[in-house]
Design a protein around this motif. Structure first.
Motif, PDB file in Angstrom:
ATOM      1  N   HIS A   1     -63.656  94.717  53.600  1.00  0.00           N
ATOM      2  CA  HIS A   1     -62.833  95.853  54.002  1.00  0.00           C
ATOM      3  C   HIS A   1     -63.637  96.807  54.894  1.00  0.00           C
ATOM      4  CE1 HIS A   1     -59.413  94.883  51.469  1.00  0.00           C
ATOM      5  NE2 HIS A   1     -60.257  94.610  50.483  1.00  0.00           N
TER       6      HIS A   1
ATOM      7  N   LEU B   1     -65.551 106.289  52.615  1.00  0.00           N
ATOM      8  CA  LEU B   1     -65.725 105.825  51.238  1.00  0.00           C
ATOM      9  C   LEU B   1     -66.727 106.763  50.571  1.00  0.00           C
ATOM     10  CD1 LEU B   1     -64.844 103.678  49.218  1.00  0.00           C
ATOM     11  CD2 LEU B   1     -66.704 102.215  50.032  1.00  0.00           C
TER      12      LEU B   1
ATOM     13  N   LEU C   1     -59.046  96.458  43.558  1.00  0.00           N
ATOM     14  CA  LEU C   1     -60.482  96.267  43.331  1.00  0.00           C
ATOM     15  C   LEU C   1     -61.046  97.380  42.446  1.00  0.00           C
ATOM     16  CD1 LEU C   1     -61.652  95.187  46.909  1.00  0.00           C
ATOM     17  CD2 LEU C   1     -61.315  93.727  44.906  1.00  0.00           C
ATOM     18  N   CYS C   2     -60.568  98.597  42.634  1.00  0.00           N
ATOM     19  CA  CYS C   2     -61.015  99.706  41.794  1.00  0.00           C
ATOM     20  C   CYS C   2     -60.609  99.483  40.335  1.00  0.00           C
ATOM     21  CB  CYS C   2     -60.431 101.027  42.306  1.00  0.00           C
ATOM     22  SG  CYS C   2     -61.149 101.609  43.865  1.00  0.00           S
TER      23      CYS C   2
ATOM     24  N   CYS D   1     -61.327 106.739  49.118  1.00  0.00           N
ATOM     25  CA  CYS D   1     -61.372 105.673  50.111  1.00  0.00           C
ATOM     26  C   CYS D   1     -60.247 105.900  51.116  1.00  0.00           C
ATOM     27  CB  CYS D   1     -61.215 104.308  49.448  1.00  0.00           C
ATOM     28  SG  CYS D   1     -61.309 102.911  50.601  1.00  0.00           S
TER      29      CYS D   1
ATOM     30  N   ASP E   1     -53.865  98.331  52.996  1.00  0.00           N
ATOM     31  CA  ASP E   1     -55.315  98.308  52.745  1.00  0.00           C
ATOM     32  C   ASP E   1     -55.658  99.093  51.483  1.00  0.00           C
ATOM     33  OD1 ASP E   1     -56.281  96.785  55.011  1.00  0.00           O
ATOM     34  OD2 ASP E   1     -55.690  98.483  56.258  1.00  0.00           O
TER      35      ASP E   1
ATOM     36  N   VAL F   1     -57.525  97.829  47.988  1.00  0.00           N
ATOM     37  CA  VAL F   1     -58.699  98.515  47.444  1.00  0.00           C
ATOM     38  C   VAL F   1     -58.398  99.062  46.054  1.00  0.00           C
ATOM     39  CG1 VAL F   1     -60.089 100.614  47.702  1.00  0.00           C
ATOM     40  CG2 VAL F   1     -59.838  99.045  49.624  1.00  0.00           C
TER      41      VAL F   1
ATOM     42  N   ILE G   1     -65.572  96.452  47.326  1.00  0.00           N
ATOM     43  CA  ILE G   1     -64.844  96.787  48.552  1.00  0.00           C
ATOM     44  C   ILE G   1     -65.583  96.261  49.778  1.00  0.00           C
ATOM     45  CG2 ILE G   1     -64.121  98.714  50.028  1.00  0.00           C
ATOM     46  CD1 ILE G   1     -63.636 100.286  47.357  1.00  0.00           C
TER      47      ILE G   1
END
Length: 455
Positions: free
Chosen positions: A244, A249, A295-296, A278, A288, A292, A239
């Protein structure tokens, strides 16, 4: 004692002095465990700068130590009394003196509660970002003394970045003004930053000029469940690496999640090994969060759930804010660590803490401001069991040693106080320690301000 009280009464209203030992005992310590506290001679609750000056002149004349205090929500023993001291509680100096939307500043006294200020500036479309978990109780003066942080630091930074200027009563009673009200200013040494995080050891903050920001949009939160803490920390790295800028977070390990569920019935997924929260307060937070979330998943998340609205987001944030109180219910006592490491070493810090817990046979829950690399390992133990108490203290020290080994610091936001002063010397090194002691001597040559803390 009689001479001290006589001099104090000469410049203070009767209601500002507390001498009843049953009451003064309640001012002896903050919320930290394993920290010695002495018996104060008197507690003073001033309402004006002049009253604080009178206290410090009296203390200097009679060579009496002074321990400044805010709401005593600290976790390092920095507000603990020493024997025979004057406890100087600043909670009655609680006025918001000015809010300027044009200059984007607030001028406040030290006893203003963080949440009170946040709500007041929010009514004018402004924001004071630092938000410690104790924001409903902790004071701005205490936040300045410990350079406290909070959940939104990953985007907005810590208290030190919002303190523009200070009015400080020095040990001998003189009044010092530092810093500025302007957006820019580089005149002379930055004494303002020197006082932030000094834990009341250099002077008594009696007024602060604070920077404000425009109120951001309401944030939305995503929760991601991971099969391991290492996978969650990998997601944190991805992240941040992709550029980002989340407004929050946060990470909670399995122990913390279960404790929160047990105390508050939050319905968090108990099958998780690590839960990552997040948030974004951008114009399009949903987009956004979607990025994310991808990505997780790439880091191995087994479940990714973005909140649908602000109410659901607030519920998730409440679960995170409940983490420390929940861990306090696991056993009869806790020691809350505050070790910050580079984000790239966050996984190693959490895995190392788990290994320490196993080696000492203890329950250690970890919640973290993951975007900052700031971990809060919470050692849970039975304080009536001498052996378990010993193991708790030893594990606490090993966690700090691990943090330094990973290139981190012994405290990201709670301060040094009594709890970590031995470790401060290790982190600073001999030259750094000598210079910091020299600064202390320049401001407080008699060593009257908060003795026994930091060094």
């Amino acid at each position: 004692m009689d001479a001290l009280l006589e001099r104090l009464r000469a410049g203070l209203p009767a209601e500002a002095l507390i001498t009843d030992p049953d009451i003064t005992a309640s001012y002896a310590h903050d919320m930290a465990g394993f920290c010695d506290a002495g018996t104060p001679a008197v507690v003073v609750l001033p309402r004006t700068v002049e009253e604080v000056q009178h206290v410090m002149r009296t203390a200097t004349a009679l060579r009496v130590p002074v321990v400044p205090q805010g709401a005593r929500t600290g976790l390092s023993g920095a507000a603990n009394a020493s024997d025979g001291c004057i406890v100087l509680s600043l909670v009655k100096m609680d006025r918001i003196l000015e809010i300027s939307p044009v200059d984007r500043i607030a001028v406040v006294e030290p006893g203003v509660v963080n949440a009170t200020l946040s709500r007041a500036v929010g009514e004018l479309g402004l924001c004071y970002p630092p938000d410690p978990s104790s924001w409903e109780m902790c004071t701005i003066g205490g936040n300045i003394g410990t350079a406290s942080g909070g959940l939104c630091c990953v985007k907005y930074g810590v208290t030190a970045e919002y303190v523009l200027g200070l009015e400080v009563v020095l040990a001998d009673g003189r009044l010092l003004n530092t810093g500025r009200r302007t957006a820019k200013g580089v005149a002379g040494y930055d004494l303002t930053r020197l006082f932030v995080g000094s834990e009341g050891s250099l002077g008594i903050v009696v007024k602060a000029v604070l920077a404000l920001r425009p109120q951001p949009p309401q944030q939305l939160v995503l929760a991601a469940e991971f099969p391991s803490a290492a996978a969650a920390c990998d997601a944190v790295c991805r992240i941040m690496e992709r550029g980002h800028t989340p407004s929050l977070l946060e990470l909670m390990d399995r122990t913390t999640v279960r404790a929160v569920n047990a105390m508050a019935s939050m319905g968090l997924p108990e099958s998780t090994e690590a839960l990552l929260l997040c948030a974004f307060d951008t114009p399009d937070p949903a987009a956004d969060l979607a990025a994310v979330g991808d990505l997780c998943k790439a880091s191995g998340a087994t479940e990714v759930v973005p909140a649908d609205d602000v109410a659901e987001s607030e519920l998730l944030l409440q679960a995170r804010r409940t983490a420390l109180p929940a861990l306090e219910t696991v056993k009869s006592a806790t020691m809350i660590d505050d070790v910050c490491v580079p984000r790239s070493r966050l996984g190693a810090m959490i895995e190392g803490t788990a290994a320490i817990a196993e080696r000492f046979g203890l329950t250690i829950g970890v919640c973290a401001h993951a975007g900052d690399g700031n971990t809060h390992p919470v050692v849970c133990f039975d304080h009536t069991d001498p052996d378990e108490s010993r193991r708790a203290r030893e594990s606490f020290d090993e966690i700090m040693a691990l943090g330094l080994e990973l290139g981190g610091t012994i405290t990201g936001e709670h301060g040094v106080g009594v709890l970590k002063k031995e470790w401060l010397a290790r982190e600073l090194g001999q030259v750094g320690l000598e210079l910091q002691r020299g600064i202390k001597a320049a401001f407080d040559p008699l060593g009257l301000l908060n003795p026994g803390k930091l060094f």
